[in-house]
Each structure stands twice: as structure tokens, then as C-alpha cells.
Write a protein that holds these residues in place. Structure first.
Motif, PDB file in Angstrom:
ATOM      1  N   VAL A   2      44.575  39.910  32.209  1.00 37.32           N
ATOM      2  CA  VAL A   2      44.027  38.597  31.882  1.00 37.32           C
ATOM      3  C   VAL A   2      42.939  38.269  32.890  1.00 37.32           C
ATOM      4  O   VAL A   2      43.066  38.558  34.073  1.00 37.32           O
ATOM      5  CB  VAL A   2      45.127  37.508  31.970  1.00 37.32           C
ATOM      6  N   HIS A   3      41.866  37.656  32.404  1.00 33.75           N
ATOM      7  CA  HIS A   3      40.819  37.159  33.291  1.00 33.75           C
ATOM      8  C   HIS A   3      40.794  35.648  33.141  1.00 33.75           C
ATOM      9  O   HIS A   3      40.687  35.128  32.033  1.00 33.75           O
ATOM     10  CB  HIS A   3      39.464  37.748  32.910  1.00 33.75           C
ATOM     11  N   ALA A   4      40.945  34.947  34.240  1.00 31.36           N
ATOM     12  CA  ALA A   4      40.899  33.488  34.230  1.00 31.36           C
ATOM     13  C   ALA A   4      40.168  33.012  35.474  1.00 31.36           C
ATOM     14  O   ALA A   4      40.523  33.411  36.583  1.00 31.36           O
ATOM     15  CB  ALA A   4      42.307  32.915  34.192  1.00 31.36           C
ATOM     16  N   ASP A   5      39.151  32.186  35.271  1.00 30.05           N
ATOM     17  CA  ASP A   5      38.336  31.676  36.372  1.00 30.05           C
ATOM     18  C   ASP A   5      37.811  32.841  37.214  1.00 30.05           C
ATOM     19  O   ASP A   5      37.097  33.672  36.714  1.00 30.05           O
ATOM     20  CB  ASP A   5      39.112  30.650  37.199  1.00 30.05           C
ATOM     21  N   HIS A  37      37.012  33.774  30.114  1.00 31.67           N
ATOM     22  CA  HIS A  37      38.447  33.903  30.036  1.00 31.67           C
ATOM     23  C   HIS A  37      38.782  34.833  28.888  1.00 31.67           C
ATOM     24  O   HIS A  37      38.303  34.641  27.774  1.00 31.67           O
ATOM     25  CB  HIS A  37      39.079  32.553  29.784  1.00 31.67           C
ATOM     26  N   SER A  38      39.596  35.851  29.193  1.00 31.77           N
ATOM     27  CA  SER A  38      39.978  36.776  28.139  1.00 31.77           C
ATOM     28  C   SER A  38      41.278  37.487  28.500  1.00 31.77           C
ATOM     29  O   SER A  38      41.728  37.463  29.630  1.00 31.77           O
ATOM     30  CB  SER A  38      38.867  37.791  27.881  1.00 31.77           C
TER      31      SER A  38
END
Length: 121
Positions: free
Chosen positions: A12-15, A1-2
Motif C-alpha cells: 500500500v502507498h499512502a502519503d 494512494h494505491s
């Protein structure tokens, strides 16, 4: 996550999703594709990266870069080649074959070197 912030956009990176948004973007930095929207005040998924394993995100002035794990889905993504440069041949690691548009390899020109002044007697 970043999360990463560019001059006028965010990613945004999520999952297993990548989400981007930003206003005044015109260089494709949001990642919605060549014919996709160029500006988005609301966060939106980058559908072509859905399910791709993302390790890191970096953004700058009119660009976004994502470090992703190699996969069949990633290999199917379009490759950007600057119009003023010839395509470079690349090797398909799984088959050891050239996959680039041009199989010829070009050597970069040697940088210009200043000549040393010789002393005359």
C-alpha cells in the motif's frame, strides 16, 4: 494512494509511506531488505522508502515494483544485479558519468533466424 496485491503479499502507498505485508514470502517482495524479515502477517512500513514520492505500485508472483520519483534518497538505495549477469554501466544524469560496476557495453546476441529452404532444380 494505491494498493497492489501479489500472490501472497500486499503493498500500500499512502502519503509518504509504503506499507507491505504477506505470509509465506521468501523472495524479498515485502521490501524489508536483504537481511530484513521475509514474511509479515501484520502491515509494516518499508523504512527505506519513507518519504519517497511513489507514483504507482504493481505486485505479482514473488515480486513488487514501485514507480518512484528520482531523488537523492532513491539513488542511495541498493541496486540488485543478478549473479549470472554482468553489471551494466548506467549514466548518472546529473554528472553524465558512468556509475555502473562495468563500463564496458555488451551487445545482445542476434536472435537465431531460421534458414529458408532453397529450391534446387
Amino acid at each position: 494512494h494505491s494498493i497492489a496485491c501479489g500472490a501472497a503479499h500486499n503493498v500500500v502507498h499512502a502519503d509518504s509511506s509504503a506499507i507491505s505485508w504477506g505470509s509465506g514470502c521468501s523472495s524479498g517482495e515485502l521490501g524489508f531488505g536483504e537481511n530484513g524479515k521475509k514474511s509479515s502477517a501484520r502491515p509494516d512500513k518499508i523504512e527505506t522508502l519513507e518519504g519517497v514520492s511513489i507514483a504507482q505500485i504493481a505486485c505479482g508472483l514473488a515480486n513488487s515494483m514501485l514507480l518512484v520519483e528520482d531523488s537523492e534518497q532513491v539513488r542511495k538505495l541498493p541496486e540488485w544485479v543478478p549473479k549470472d549477469r554482468p553489471a551494466v554501466a548506467t549514466k548518472d544524469a546529473s554528472k553524465g558519468k558512468d556509475t555502473g560496476k562495468s563500463a564496458s557495453k555488451r551487445k545482445a546476441p542476434e536472435p537465431a533466424r531460421g534458414k529458408k529452404a532453397s529450391k534446387k532444380k
